[in-house]
Design a protein around this motif. Sequence first.
Motif, mmCIF file in Angstrom:
data_model
loop_
_atom_site.group_PDB
_atom_site.id
_atom_site.type_symbol
_atom_site.label_atom_id
_atom_site.label_comp_id
_atom_site.label_asym_id
_atom_site.label_seq_id
_atom_site.Cartn_x
_atom_site.Cartn_y
_atom_site.Cartn_z
ATOM 1 N N ARG A 262 0.832 -1.207 0.000
ATOM 2 C CA ARG A 262 0.000 0.000 0.000
ATOM 3 C C ARG A 262 0.866 1.256 0.000
ATOM 4 O O ARG A 262 0.651 2.186 -0.782
ATOM 5 C CB ARG A 262 -0.916 -0.003 1.227
ATOM 6 N N LYS B 147 2.536 2.060 -3.275
ATOM 7 C CA LYS B 147 1.622 2.682 -4.243
ATOM 8 C C LYS B 147 1.295 4.117 -3.858
ATOM 9 O O LYS B 147 0.583 4.812 -4.573
ATOM 10 C CB LYS B 147 0.314 1.885 -4.339
ATOM 11 N N LEU C 104 -4.135 -2.775 -5.839
ATOM 12 C CA LEU C 104 -2.683 -2.807 -5.688
ATOM 13 C C LEU C 104 -1.982 -3.371 -6.923
ATOM 14 O O LEU C 104 -0.760 -3.393 -6.991
ATOM 15 C CB LEU C 104 -2.294 -3.599 -4.438
#
Length: 107
Positions: free
Chosen positions: A55, A58, A98
């Motif tokens: 996470r 990103k 993701l």
Amino acid sequence: MKVQVIRRDGEPEYAVLPWGEYQALLAAVAAQAQPESVTTDTASAPSLQQLTQLREAKGLTVEALARAVGISPHYLGMIESGERQPDAAIQRALAWNLGIEAWEALS
């Protein structure tokens, strides 16, 4: 499609729709689009224990990813900490957001 829009401060925040329509929508999106990052080998796919790192890589906050997936930030935090195991639909949504194809294949 029956959709209820929930607003906060006059801005749309959530959309609520019947579960069957939600599942059909997920299936249609998965059939039409390909994620940016493709990992096809499930043996080399990242594990859920790496969810926080994925996470952050990103550039997503807990709140942003939770909203994209359709769960609360608190519940996403419990998944990241290992307190909860996501069901197949949540795992597919996490994979989609993701860009992890192998998680979609596992669920």
